[in-house]
Design a protein around this motif. Sequence first.
Motif, PDB file in Angstrom:
ATOM      1  N   GLN A 169      67.082  90.920 -31.922  1.00  0.00           N
ATOM      2  CA  GLN A 169      67.242  91.807 -33.062  1.00  0.00           C
ATOM      3  C   GLN A 169      65.923  92.121 -33.752  1.00  0.00           C
ATOM      4  O   GLN A 169      65.858  93.029 -34.583  1.00  0.00           O
ATOM      5  N   GLN A 170      64.859  91.419 -33.376  1.00  0.00           N
ATOM      6  CA  GLN A 170      63.553  91.724 -33.948  1.00  0.00           C
ATOM      7  C   GLN A 170      62.899  92.929 -33.273  1.00  0.00           C
ATOM      8  O   GLN A 170      61.847  93.382 -33.706  1.00  0.00           O
ATOM      9  N   ASP A 171      63.524  93.434 -32.206  1.00  0.00           N
ATOM     10  CA  ASP A 171      63.011  94.613 -31.534  1.00  0.00           C
ATOM     11  C   ASP A 171      64.129  95.636 -31.377  1.00  0.00           C
ATOM     12  O   ASP A 171      65.053  95.442 -30.583  1.00  0.00           O
ATOM     13  N   VAL A 172      64.057  96.721 -32.137  1.00  0.00           N
ATOM     14  CA  VAL A 172      65.115  97.731 -32.133  1.00  0.00           C
ATOM     15  C   VAL A 172      65.246  98.387 -30.767  1.00  0.00           C
ATOM     16  O   VAL A 172      66.348  98.629 -30.275  1.00  0.00           O
ATOM     17  N   THR A 242      67.693  95.885 -43.060  1.00  0.00           N
ATOM     18  CA  THR A 242      68.818  96.786 -43.319  1.00  0.00           C
ATOM     19  C   THR A 242      70.070  96.293 -42.605  1.00  0.00           C
ATOM     20  O   THR A 242      71.172  96.303 -43.162  1.00  0.00           O
ATOM     21  N   ALA A 243      69.905  95.831 -41.369  1.00  0.00           N
ATOM     22  CA  ALA A 243      71.045  95.308 -40.607  1.00  0.00           C
ATOM     23  C   ALA A 243      71.640  94.079 -41.284  1.00  0.00           C
ATOM     24  O   ALA A 243      72.864  93.950 -41.412  1.00  0.00           O
ATOM     25  N   ARG A 244      70.769  93.176 -41.719  1.00  0.00           N
ATOM     26  CA  ARG A 244      71.257  91.959 -42.367  1.00  0.00           C
ATOM     27  C   ARG A 244      72.026  92.266 -43.645  1.00  0.00           C
ATOM     28  O   ARG A 244      73.099  91.700 -43.896  1.00  0.00           O
ATOM     29  N   LEU A 245      71.482  93.156 -44.465  1.00  0.00           N
ATOM     30  CA  LEU A 245      72.148  93.472 -45.720  1.00  0.00           C
ATOM     31  C   LEU A 245      73.418  94.278 -45.482  1.00  0.00           C
ATOM     32  O   LEU A 245      74.439  94.057 -46.152  1.00  0.00           O
ATOM     33  N   GLY A 259      76.002  95.951 -38.962  1.00  0.00           N
ATOM     34  CA  GLY A 259      74.742  95.368 -38.521  1.00  0.00           C
ATOM     35  C   GLY A 259      74.105  96.173 -37.404  1.00  0.00           C
ATOM     36  O   GLY A 259      72.888  96.384 -37.381  1.00  0.00           O
ATOM     37  N   CYS A 260      74.925  96.647 -36.482  1.00  0.00           N
ATOM     38  CA  CYS A 260      74.424  97.447 -35.366  1.00  0.00           C
ATOM     39  C   CYS A 260      73.834  98.764 -35.863  1.00  0.00           C
ATOM     40  O   CYS A 260      72.721  99.157 -35.478  1.00  0.00           O
ATOM     41  N   ALA A 261      74.555  99.469 -36.737  1.00  0.00           N
ATOM     42  CA  ALA A 261      74.068 100.744 -37.268  1.00  0.00           C
ATOM     43  C   ALA A 261      72.813 100.539 -38.106  1.00  0.00           C
ATOM     44  O   ALA A 261      71.864 101.334 -38.036  1.00  0.00           O
ATOM     45  N   GLY A 262      72.797  99.464 -38.905  1.00  0.00           N
ATOM     46  CA  GLY A 262      71.611  99.189 -39.710  1.00  0.00           C
ATOM     47  C   GLY A 262      70.389  98.935 -38.856  1.00  0.00           C
ATOM     48  O   GLY A 262      69.277  99.380 -39.166  1.00  0.00           O
ATOM     49  N   LEU A 332      68.659 100.103 -50.671  1.00  0.00           N
ATOM     50  CA  LEU A 332      68.191  98.889 -51.342  1.00  0.00           C
ATOM     51  C   LEU A 332      66.978  98.295 -50.629  1.00  0.00           C
ATOM     52  O   LEU A 332      66.032  97.830 -51.275  1.00  0.00           O
ATOM     53  N   VAL A 333      66.997  98.297 -49.308  1.00  0.00           N
ATOM     54  CA  VAL A 333      65.850  97.774 -48.551  1.00  0.00           C
ATOM     55  C   VAL A 333      64.619  98.632 -48.798  1.00  0.00           C
ATOM     56  O   VAL A 333      63.506  98.116 -48.975  1.00  0.00           O
ATOM     57  N   GLU A 334      64.794  99.938 -48.835  1.00  0.00           N
ATOM     58  CA  GLU A 334      63.677 100.840 -49.159  1.00  0.00           C
ATOM     59  C   GLU A 334      63.137 100.546 -50.553  1.00  0.00           C
ATOM     60  O   GLU A 334      61.930 100.546 -50.779  1.00  0.00           O
ATOM     61  N   SER A 335      64.049 100.295 -51.506  1.00  0.00           N
ATOM     62  CA  SER A 335      63.616 100.056 -52.886  1.00  0.00           C
ATOM     63  C   SER A 335      62.813  98.767 -53.022  1.00  0.00           C
ATOM     64  O   SER A 335      62.007  98.623 -53.947  1.00  0.00           O
ATOM     65  N   GLU A 336      63.034  97.830 -52.111  1.00  0.00           N
ATOM     66  CA  GLU A 336      62.295  96.574 -52.122  1.00  0.00           C
ATOM     67  C   GLU A 336      61.005  96.656 -51.299  1.00  0.00           C
ATOM     68  O   GLU A 336      60.297  95.667 -51.148  1.00  0.00           O
TER      69      GLU A 336
END
Length: 375
Positions: A169-172, A242-245, A259-262, A332-336
């Motif tokens: 998952q560390q490599d899209v 993004t996937a985790r959140l 998770g897959c889409a994220g 939210l991930v972008e905002s962080e």
Amino acid sequence: MNRILFVDDEPHLLAGLRRMLQIRQGAGWAMSFVDGGTAALEAMQVQPFDVVVSDFRMPGIDGAQLLAEVQVRYPQTVRLILSGYTEQRDLATLASLAHQFLTKPCDPGELRRTVELTLTLGRQCDDEHVRAEMSGISSLPSSPSALQHLTAVLGSASSDTKLVARALQQDVALSAKVFQLVNSSFFAPSRRTTSLEEAVLRLGVQTIRSLLLTSRASTGPDPAGPTGPDELQLLNDHALETARLARRLAQPAERDDAGCAGLLHVCGQLALVAGGPTAFGETTAHAGAYLLTLWGLPPEVVEAVACLSGPVEARPERHLDLVSAVQVAHVLVESEHIGSCGRPEAPVPDRAWLEAAGVFDEVCAWRAERRETAS
């Protein structure tokens, strides 16, 4: 009229395909049936085809050689494998050449649906340049550090399915190919898979190793071109978070899909890095969704990826649907400032909105964990 070319070296199988699909002849499909790879290339010199459906094991020019030629000469053509003799060792090669693979005997309805879906995609994307660029992409650029980590995990005597999935998952880019393979009819004739852990379990470690070797060979010494490995790593970091959140915000039954889409929502950006057009004529989200549909990803995942280009418009009613969960996670991930996928910043849902959606506590817990990790 859409042109579809069917290729097989066994005349009785071609005759069977003709009978099976005769209902589509003249109803939007113009079908041609040819004996072998040489005849297929000759037919394509005479007229263009929207889709090629080929057997894999053929004398002379086999399915892999044929699709490799089609990919170079006619990149806008969708490439499908229909074969009953594909071995597991061939899967990594197929994943780099074919958009999707179907096994013989194939249900007529499944074959018609697969072909029709690719044709529908072409009609929705009216930019021929975009179709050619996206259809011509066989793989996306991988993060060198992620590939090194996965290599180490696969080489460890103590690794298991969970550890391999975490490394993947560390490599899209490689994750996308894993999902492409595991959702093909070779592995999943009647089921869909959006969990990396389940995908590793179904594919097996040897197939993951083959995909890794293919990815490393295609990545080369300059994996990200002008973007650079650092920017590529940031893009992967952003997708992973993004996937985790998204998993945390989604309903239990939709967590794997979220998770897959994220994770895969940055495929449009990776396609740009892979040599796609500088402007798709549409959003990179839609471009990524186009590619994922070509690769046979579940439609619910594709929809969530495509909808990331729009604002968070869903009305919260004590829960988020799949699309909204991925949208909110992305914002939210972008905002962080956790990496970036290059999309314009969208308004961050406020506390009242998050409370109404029933995810405020989960978001607070996620932010607290992020602060703790950063410190």
